[in-house]
Design a protein around this motif. Structure first.
Motif, short mmCIF file in Angstrom:
data_model
loop_
_atom_site.label_atom_id
_atom_site.label_comp_id
_atom_site.label_asym_id
_atom_site.label_seq_id
_atom_site.Cartn_x
_atom_site.Cartn_y
_atom_site.Cartn_z
N LYS A 31 21.40 9.93 -5.57
CA LYS A 31 21.38 8.49 -5.83
C LYS A 31 21.44 7.78 -4.48
O LYS A 31 22.31 8.09 -3.65
CB LYS A 31 22.55 8.08 -6.71
N ILE A 32 20.51 6.85 -4.30
CA ILE A 32 20.48 6.10 -3.05
C ILE A 32 20.62 4.61 -3.34
O ILE A 32 20.27 4.14 -4.42
CB ILE A 32 19.18 6.37 -2.26
N GLY A 33 21.15 3.91 -2.37
CA GLY A 33 21.22 2.45 -2.43
C GLY A 33 20.32 1.90 -1.34
O GLY A 33 20.26 2.45 -0.24
N ILE A 34 19.62 0.83 -1.66
CA ILE A 34 18.70 0.22 -0.70
C ILE A 34 19.10 -1.23 -0.51
O ILE A 34 19.13 -2.01 -1.47
CB ILE A 34 17.25 0.32 -1.19
N SER A 35 19.39 -1.60 0.72
CA SER A 35 19.65 -3.00 1.07
C SER A 35 18.43 -3.50 1.83
O SER A 35 18.06 -2.94 2.86
CB SER A 35 20.88 -3.12 1.96
N ALA A 36 17.80 -4.53 1.27
CA ALA A 36 16.60 -5.10 1.89
C ALA A 36 16.54 -6.58 1.55
O ALA A 36 17.08 -7.01 0.52
CB ALA A 36 15.35 -4.38 1.38
N PRO A 37 15.85 -7.36 2.36
CA PRO A 37 15.68 -8.79 2.04
C PRO A 37 14.94 -8.94 0.70
O PRO A 37 14.14 -8.09 0.32
CB PRO A 37 14.81 -9.32 3.19
N LYS A 38 15.22 -10.03 0.00
CA LYS A 38 14.57 -10.27 -1.29
C LYS A 38 13.06 -10.39 -1.15
O LYS A 38 12.33 -10.17 -2.12
CB LYS A 38 15.14 -11.52 -1.94
N SER A 39 12.58 -10.71 0.03
CA SER A 39 11.14 -10.87 0.24
C SER A 39 10.42 -9.53 0.28
O SER A 39 9.19 -9.48 0.23
CB SER A 39 10.88 -11.63 1.53
N ILE A 40 11.16 -8.43 0.36
CA ILE A 40 10.57 -7.10 0.40
C ILE A 40 10.72 -6.46 -0.98
O ILE A 40 11.83 -6.30 -1.49
CB ILE A 40 11.24 -6.21 1.47
N GLU A 41 9.57 -6.12 -1.59
CA GLU A 41 9.61 -5.48 -2.90
C GLU A 41 9.98 -4.01 -2.74
O GLU A 41 9.48 -3.35 -1.84
CB GLU A 41 8.25 -5.59 -3.58
N VAL A 42 10.86 -3.53 -3.60
CA VAL A 42 11.26 -2.13 -3.60
C VAL A 42 11.00 -1.58 -4.99
O VAL A 42 11.52 -2.12 -5.97
CB VAL A 42 12.76 -1.96 -3.22
N HIS A 43 10.16 -0.55 -5.08
CA HIS A 43 9.81 0.05 -6.37
C HIS A 43 9.90 1.57 -6.28
O HIS A 43 9.68 2.14 -5.21
CB HIS A 43 8.36 -0.29 -6.76
N ARG A 44 10.13 2.21 -7.42
CA ARG A 44 9.96 3.66 -7.49
C ARG A 44 8.47 3.93 -7.30
O ARG A 44 7.63 3.11 -7.65
CB ARG A 44 10.43 4.19 -8.84
N LYS A 45 8.12 5.08 -6.74
CA LYS A 45 6.73 5.40 -6.43
C LYS A 45 5.83 5.30 -7.65
O LYS A 45 4.74 4.75 -7.57
CB LYS A 45 6.67 6.81 -5.81
N GLU A 46 6.28 5.82 -8.79
CA GLU A 46 5.43 5.80 -9.98
C GLU A 46 5.18 4.37 -10.47
O GLU A 46 4.09 4.05 -10.95
CB GLU A 46 6.00 6.68 -11.10
#
Length: 79
Positions: A31-46
């Motif tokens: 399990k990972i946590g990702i902190s990124a600006p809201k302007s950057i979309e983060v999606h699972r690869k699928e």
């Protein structure tokens, strides 16, 4: 591809704005946590792949026959 080893609670930084932290390791699942600006979309690869495919499909030109049929149906619906 860069391959890094991390232990529980350790992080990886990407640029100045993105931090990936290992939150838990349970069997073969991490399990990972990702902190990124809201302007950057983060999606699972699928999910990302599905979005890309939908965007490609939406950008394809519509056939003239399909457009003609749509316009005829629209005119019928107006009356």
């Amino acid at each position: 591809m860069l391959v890094l080893s991390r232990k529980l609670k350790e992080s990886i930084c990407i640029g100045e704005d993105i931090e990936i932290t290992i939150l838990a390791v349970e069997g073969d699942q991490v399990k990972i946590g990702i902190s990124a600006p809201k302007s950057i979309e983060v999606h699972r690869k699928e999910v990302f792949d599905l979005i890309q495919q939908e965007n490609e499909n939406a950008a394809k030109p519509v056939s003239i026959d399909l457009l003609h049929a749509f316009l005829q149906q629209s005119r019928k619906d107006d009356f």
